[in-house]
Design a protein around this motif. Structure first.
Motif, PDB file in Angstrom:
ATOM      1  N   LEU A 108     -76.734  18.547  -9.471  1.00 14.25           N
ATOM      2  CA  LEU A 108     -75.896  18.442  -8.276  1.00 14.25           C
ATOM      3  C   LEU A 108     -74.627  17.647  -8.568  1.00 14.25           C
ATOM      4  CD1 LEU A 108     -78.543  17.657  -5.488  1.00 14.25           C
ATOM      5  CD2 LEU A 108     -77.625  19.882  -6.156  1.00 14.25           C
ATOM      6  N   SER A 109     -73.568  17.956  -7.817  1.00 16.37           N
ATOM      7  CA  SER A 109     -72.330  17.187  -7.921  1.00 16.37           C
ATOM      8  C   SER A 109     -72.528  15.827  -7.256  1.00 16.37           C
ATOM      9  CB  SER A 109     -71.176  17.932  -7.241  1.00 16.37           C
ATOM     10  OG  SER A 109     -71.378  17.950  -5.829  1.00 16.37           O
ATOM     11  N   GLY A 110     -71.568  14.923  -7.458  1.00 16.79           N
ATOM     12  CA  GLY A 110     -71.654  13.599  -6.848  1.00 16.79           C
ATOM     13  C   GLY A 110     -71.741  13.666  -5.340  1.00 16.79           C
ATOM     14  N   GLY A 111     -70.931  14.533  -4.718  1.00 17.57           N
ATOM     15  CA  GLY A 111     -70.940  14.684  -3.268  1.00 17.57           C
ATOM     16  C   GLY A 111     -72.247  15.273  -2.762  1.00 17.57           C
ATOM     17  N   GLU A 112     -72.797  16.239  -3.500  1.00 11.15           N
ATOM     18  CA  GLU A 112     -74.064  16.854  -3.099  1.00 11.15           C
ATOM     19  C   GLU A 112     -75.213  15.854  -3.203  1.00 11.15           C
ATOM     20  OE1 GLU A 112     -73.235  21.515  -4.333  1.00 11.15           O
ATOM     21  OE2 GLU A 112     -73.849  20.078  -5.866  1.00 11.15           O
ATOM     22  N   LEU A 113     -75.188  15.010  -4.227  1.00 11.69           N
ATOM     23  CA  LEU A 113     -76.213  13.970  -4.358  1.00 11.69           C
ATOM     24  C   LEU A 113     -76.168  13.001  -3.184  1.00 11.69           C
ATOM     25  CD1 LEU A 113     -76.072  13.072  -8.161  1.00 11.69           C
ATOM     26  CD2 LEU A 113     -78.090  13.863  -6.921  1.00 11.69           C
ATOM     27  N   LYS A 114     -74.953  12.620  -2.782  1.00  8.82           N
ATOM     28  CA  LYS A 114     -74.803  11.710  -1.650  1.00  8.82           C
ATOM     29  C   LYS A 114     -75.328  12.351  -0.372  1.00  8.82           C
ATOM     30  CE  LYS A 114     -72.471   8.186  -3.506  1.00  8.82           C
ATOM     31  NZ  LYS A 114     -72.875   6.780  -3.426  1.00  8.82           N
ATOM     32  N   ARG A 115     -75.035  13.640  -0.203  1.00  7.61           N
ATOM     33  CA  ARG A 115     -75.474  14.345   1.002  1.00  7.61           C
ATOM     34  C   ARG A 115     -76.997  14.443   1.045  1.00  7.61           C
ATOM     35  NH1 ARG A 115     -74.234  19.908   0.934  1.00  7.61           N
ATOM     36  NH2 ARG A 115     -72.373  19.386  -0.248  1.00  7.61           N
ATOM     37  N   LEU A 116     -77.610  14.731  -0.100  1.00  5.82           N
ATOM     38  CA  LEU A 116     -79.070  14.808  -0.177  1.00  5.82           C
ATOM     39  C   LEU A 116     -79.697  13.442   0.097  1.00  5.82           C
ATOM     40  CD1 LEU A 116     -81.637  16.425  -0.818  1.00  5.82           C
ATOM     41  CD2 LEU A 116     -81.284  15.865  -3.239  1.00  5.82           C
ATOM     42  N   TYR A 117     -79.084  12.403  -0.447  1.00  7.24           N
ATOM     43  CA  TYR A 117     -79.594  11.048  -0.239  1.00  7.24           C
ATOM     44  C   TYR A 117     -79.503  10.656   1.234  1.00  7.24           C
ATOM     45  CZ  TYR A 117     -80.100   5.983  -0.874  1.00  7.24           C
ATOM     46  OH  TYR A 117     -80.516   4.684  -0.797  1.00  7.24           O
ATOM     47  N   LEU A 118     -78.392  10.988   1.868  1.00 12.34           N
ATOM     48  CA  LEU A 118     -78.225  10.709   3.299  1.00 12.34           C
ATOM     49  C   LEU A 118     -79.321  11.402   4.101  1.00 12.34           C
ATOM     50  CD1 LEU A 118     -76.444   9.448   5.538  1.00 12.34           C
ATOM     51  CD2 LEU A 118     -75.140  11.581   5.554  1.00 12.34           C
ATOM     52  N   PRO A 123     -71.131   4.338   2.154  1.00 13.90           N
ATOM     53  CA  PRO A 123     -71.622   5.702   2.393  1.00 13.90           C
ATOM     54  C   PRO A 123     -70.564   6.785   2.172  1.00 13.90           C
ATOM     55  CG  PRO A 123     -71.125   4.641   4.479  1.00 13.90           C
ATOM     56  CD  PRO A 123     -70.951   3.592   3.412  1.00 13.90           C
ATOM     57  N   THR A 124     -69.279   6.418   2.164  1.00 11.70           N
ATOM     58  CA  THR A 124     -68.239   7.446   2.139  1.00 11.70           C
ATOM     59  C   THR A 124     -67.839   7.872   0.730  1.00 11.70           C
ATOM     60  OG1 THR A 124     -66.405   5.859   2.198  1.00 11.70           O
ATOM     61  CG2 THR A 124     -67.316   6.553   4.305  1.00 11.70           C
ATOM     62  N   ASN A 125     -68.264   7.125  -0.302  1.00 14.36           N
ATOM     63  CA  ASN A 125     -67.906   7.500  -1.668  1.00 14.36           C
ATOM     64  C   ASN A 125     -68.436   8.893  -1.994  1.00 14.36           C
ATOM     65  OD1 ASN A 125     -66.678   5.060  -2.007  1.00 14.36           O
ATOM     66  ND2 ASN A 125     -68.176   4.215  -3.436  1.00 14.36           N
ATOM     67  N   ASP A 126     -67.579   9.750  -2.532  1.00 10.11           N
ATOM     68  CA  ASP A 126     -67.918  11.105  -2.999  1.00 10.11           C
ATOM     69  C   ASP A 126     -68.187  12.105  -1.881  1.00 10.11           C
ATOM     70  OD1 ASP A 126     -67.750  10.433  -5.751  1.00 10.11           O
ATOM     71  OD2 ASP A 126     -69.726   9.529  -5.649  1.00 10.11           O
ATOM     72  N   LEU A 127     -68.068  11.701  -0.613  1.00 14.22           N
ATOM     73  CA  LEU A 127     -68.215  12.668   0.473  1.00 14.22           C
ATOM     74  C   LEU A 127     -66.845  13.260   0.785  1.00 14.22           C
ATOM     75  CD1 LEU A 127     -70.641  10.953   3.032  1.00 14.22           C
ATOM     76  CD2 LEU A 127     -71.193  12.614   1.258  1.00 14.22           C
ATOM     77  N   ASP A 128     -66.808  14.587   1.023  1.00 13.95           N
ATOM     78  CA  ASP A 128     -65.534  15.193   1.371  1.00 13.95           C
ATOM     79  C   ASP A 128     -65.167  14.833   2.807  1.00 13.95           C
ATOM     80  OD1 ASP A 128     -66.626  17.220   3.237  1.00 13.95           O
ATOM     81  OD2 ASP A 128     -67.477  18.116   1.446  1.00 13.95           O
ATOM     82  N   ILE A 129     -63.912  15.077   3.161  1.00 15.66           N
ATOM     83  CA  ILE A 129     -63.409  14.666   4.474  1.00 15.66           C
ATOM     84  C   ILE A 129     -64.128  15.396   5.601  1.00 15.66           C
ATOM     85  CG2 ILE A 129     -61.362  14.821   5.964  1.00 15.66           C
ATOM     86  CD1 ILE A 129     -59.704  13.897   3.576  1.00 15.66           C
TER      87      ILE A 129
END
Length: 619
Positions: free
Chosen positions: A435-445, A461-467
């Motif tokens: 997974l990409s960095g943003g996808e990992l953050k989304r899964l973790y959330l 929480p906002t690191n690596d999340l798209d706008i």
């Protein structure tokens, strides 16, 4: 003057097309922000521009005489070099002159070498340059020049990479998330630096304050198409909304025309005249337009929050230090129901340590943390997910059960929940490590929220999340009924969701500030600047004794209540007008009535507190 042209580039990975036939240019003095959802290919485009990757089709044309630099998420430093050696490792002629001068200073007895180095500094006008590069290092907290790269933290390495790029003054600077690993003071310095320096920028960033203050153009990749907006972030939001409304109106018109043309097509005989064939060709164009309604894949967040009792979390005289570094010193705090608190402070002042003390992940040296019996903490840490080898996305969620409870007694399958977080059926069976960095953050959330916490702690929480995902997360948090505690460098995010700050000053000094980040900055800016040589921070508590019977916190609360009452009154009038004009649909009457009643009740509560403070002012 055109610096760089991207001409009809495309990129695919297997069957997945990231983008195709994209074209745009970067001209001198433009400061462009590139906005797109995670997974749209932002990083791939930046790597292609920098020559680190090749497009499947198309090309990138770069002007021959320009100097370009790329700040990526991954540093490209030599581990055995020191900070100073890393800076001088470039082919910048002036830096070579400064390097020789620095060496000459270490050996002043070699008078001839020293004189030559001194003369070279004069000849190349290097004195100002030396001052500026040392200021950059100072602002980015890289003052120990003898530290080796291998001994630096990830954040320090990112800051060193940024410092090297800024020191070398490229004509065109490509930035991938430049504000990651910077504290608020550093970010604000970088904003002002870019504002005054003649550097052409092309950047990807989720920091919307940074976008607002630095960029003069927005380039958006949306549903495979590029859109350009000649303005900052506020202008972009306004014009994007207008564009989508116009597109939808155009699609609605095409759908109405399509219905008519479809009826005509069905009535026509097989043998067609030239005129009817032309109309038939137009029909397929109309059909394509009518079926082009935007597909908005939006994260759907929902929570079945645990019931919260009267006791939340209490901190009683908590102390914590590491060697001589004091994190907390007899700190007491009582979290109230519905608290929405942000934590700010420089890197290293103990923000993450405070969260670990609060969650009792680490013990305090002294004092007590008392957690209410009904409190269920959800803790979103910077470390994120630690998957087992070979674990797939759906396996992570199934650890919490095949079915997940939602609000009002409903349930949802693990697969359906992942779809709400934008993991389609194919993506659910991808290995987590892919997974990409943003996808990992989304899964973790997702894993944090499905535990239905009523006290939510979010550490960056906002690191690596798209706008786009950030906007959805903000909307969810605005409606979240539990307690919220956030550490973030994202000022836009903090302004939107918190109404109180704990300001970590360092060495155990923590200030409770009533207001959001913009309120705090406005207050700080209103204080007469302290002389640089004193290095003492003005303490707003000490400089604001009680006046008119109210202390500083109460004065801020009084002003805030006045604003809130005014906003609530406007909302109340708006809903009452809808009812009086008969503009409320039958199926919305009950909901609007309840909303109106809640607003009236809130106004009454706030007015009661306003009168209390008014009376105290007159004491």
């Amino acid at each position: 003057m055109n610096y760089l042209s991207v001409e009809n580039i495309s990129k695919s990975f297997g069957e997945r097309t990231l983008f195709e036939n994209l074209s745009f240019g970067i001209n001198k003095d433009q400061k462009i922000a590139f906005i797109a959802k995670n997974g749209s290919g932002k990083t791939s485009i930046m790597r292609i521009i920098n020559g680190e990757d090749e497009p499947d089709t198309g090309q990138v044309v770069i002007r021959k005489d320009i100097k370009m630099a790329f700040l990526s998420q991954d540093h490209n430093l030599q581990e055995e070099l020191t900070i100073e050696e890393s800076i001088f490792a470039s082919d910048n002629e002036i830096l070579k002159v400064i390097e020789q001068y620095e060496k000459a200073l270490e050996n002043p007895e070699e008078e001839e070498a020293y004189q030559k180095a001194f003369d070279d500094m004069d000849r190349h006008n290097a004195w100002d340059f030396e001052t500026q590069y040392k200021q950059i290092l100072f602002k980015l907290k890289l003052e120990d020049l003898k530290l080796k790269v291998k001994n630096l933290s990830g954040g320090q390495k990112k800051r060193l990479s940024l410092a090297i790029i800024l020191i070398n003054r490229p004509d065109l600077l490509i930035l991938d998330e430049p504000t990651n690993h910077l504290d608020l003071e550093m970010i604000e310095w970088l904003e002002s630096y870019f504002a005054k320096e003649n550097i052409t920028l092309f950047m990807v960033t989720h920091d919307r304050f940074f976008l607002e203050r630095v960029c003069n153009e927005i380039l958006e990749l949306d549903n495979g198409k590029l859109y350009q907006y000649k303005g900052n972030y506020s202008y972009y939001l306004e014009k994007k909304e207008e564009r989508i409304a116009s597109e939808n109106a155009s699609i609605d018109k095409a759908q109405n025309l399509f219905v008519k043309e479809l009826a005509w097509m069905r009535r026509q005989p097989k043998a067609r005249t030239t005129k009817s064939k032309s109309r038939q060709e137009d029909f397929y164009i109309i059909k394509q337009k009518a079926e082009s309604r935007r597909k908005e894949n939006v994260v759907e967040l929902e929570i079945n929050m645990e019931r919260m009792g009267s006791k939340i979390i209490e901190l009683h005289k908590i102390s914590k230090k590491f060697n001589d570094k004091i994190i907390l010193n007899d700190f007491s705090f009582d979290f109230q129901r519905g608290a929405r608190i942000g934590i700010i402070g420089k890197n290293g002042t103990g923000k993450s340590t405070f969260l670990n003390l609060l969650t009792q992940t680490i013990p305090a040296d002294s004092g007590k943390v008392i957690v209410g019996d009904t409190i269920k903490i959800g803790y979103y840490t910077q470390s994120g997910i630690n998957p087992k080898p070979g674990q797939r996305v759906i396996d992570i969620i199934k650890e919490y059960g095949e079915y997940i409870p939602l609000a009002k007694g409903r349930i949802i399958s693990a697969s359906q929940l992942l779809e709400r977080f934008l993991f389609d059926s194919k993506k659910q069976y991808d290995y987590v490590e892919k997974l990409s960095g943003g996808e990992l953050k989304r899964l973790y959330l997702c894993t944090v929220l499905i535990q239905n916490p009523n006290f939510l702690i979010l550490d960056e929480p906002t690191n690596d999340l798209d706008i786009v995902t950030l906007n959805v997360l903000e909307s969810f948090l605005l409606d979240y009924p539990g307690c919220l505690l956030v550490v973030s460098h994202d000022r836009y995010f903090m302004d939107k969701i918190v109404d109180n700050l704990l300001v970590f000053r360092g060495q155990g000094e923590i200030e409770n500030f009533p207001g959001n980040y913009s309120d705090f900055r406005a207050y700080e800016d209103s204080i007469e600047p302290v002389k640089e040589e004193s290095k003492e921070k003005v303490n707003w508590k000490q400089n604001n004794p009680k006046t008119n019977g109210l202390n500083f916190n109460e004065q801020k609360e009084f002003q805030k209540i006045e604003r809130e009452i005014k906003d609530l009154e406007n909302k109340k009038i708006e809903i009452e007008n809808l009812f009086s004009e008969g503009k409320v649909a039958d199926n919305e009457i009950e909901g609007k009535a309840n909303e109106l009643q809640k607003i009236i009740q809130t106004i009454e509560e706030k007015e009661e507190r306003w009168f209390e403070l008014s009376a105290k002012m007159e004491e």
